[in-house]
Write a protein that holds these residues in place. Structure first.
Motif: not given
Length: 172
Positions: A5-20
């Protein structure tokens, strides 16, 4: 794990990981190019002019510089590939493929592991909100075991005494 609960999911999290991933590779590239320049300068420096046929300091420095330049080109290509990578959405029934963010639970001790399936640079690790995410490629042993599988499946990787079993807990 991203399913909390409260943890980021989906495309937003993957975009953040991709950016990193892109940021980390870009930093690695800068460091490597700086080291390559230093090695090149050492290879042509007057102190490294061979005094006899057994003096290979300059030649060795040029080999190091060339190796670093080659690795720099590989990282440069990886950065470009990640910049143009399309992140695919996944649901509970989607087979795992490139750009999947997979959470695995080890069968022996229950520890969780997050992996991002990328086109290159397997082994690279980035942090996402305190959780480590490791990049793996479809060609790696773990990647080969995951490709085509779905959430809820169990896989084995390794051989002999090194066999590990994982449950695919989440695919995003």
């Amino acid at each position: 794990m991203s399913g909390m609960t409260g943890a980021p999911t989906g495309q937003t999290r993957k975009q953040r990981i991709l950016d990193q991933i892109i940021q980390q590779l870009s930093r690695d590239l800068e460091l490597l190019l700086s080291a390559a320049r230093t090695a090149h300068e050492a290879s042509i420096h007057e102190d490294n002019v061979p005094e006899n046929k057994y003096d290979t300091m300059g030649l060795e420095a040029s080999y190091v510089a060339q190796g670093q330049a080659n690795r720099g080109q590989e990282i440069r290509q990886a950065v470009q590939e990640y910049r143009f990578l399309t992140l695919h959405p996944f649901d509970d029934d989607s087979p795992i493929r490139l750009t999947a963010l997979v959470t695995l639970r080890a069968g022996d001790d229950g520890t969780a592991k997050n992996v991002f399936i990328g086109p290159r640079e397997g082994g690279l690790k980035v942090m996402d909100q305190g959780e480590e995410v490791m990049v793996i490629t479809p060609a790696s042993p773990l990647g080969r075991s995951l490709i085509g599988r779905q959430q809820g499946d169990c896989i084995e990787t390794g051989s002999g005494a090194g066999i590990r079993e994982y449950e695919i807990v989440q695919v995003g």
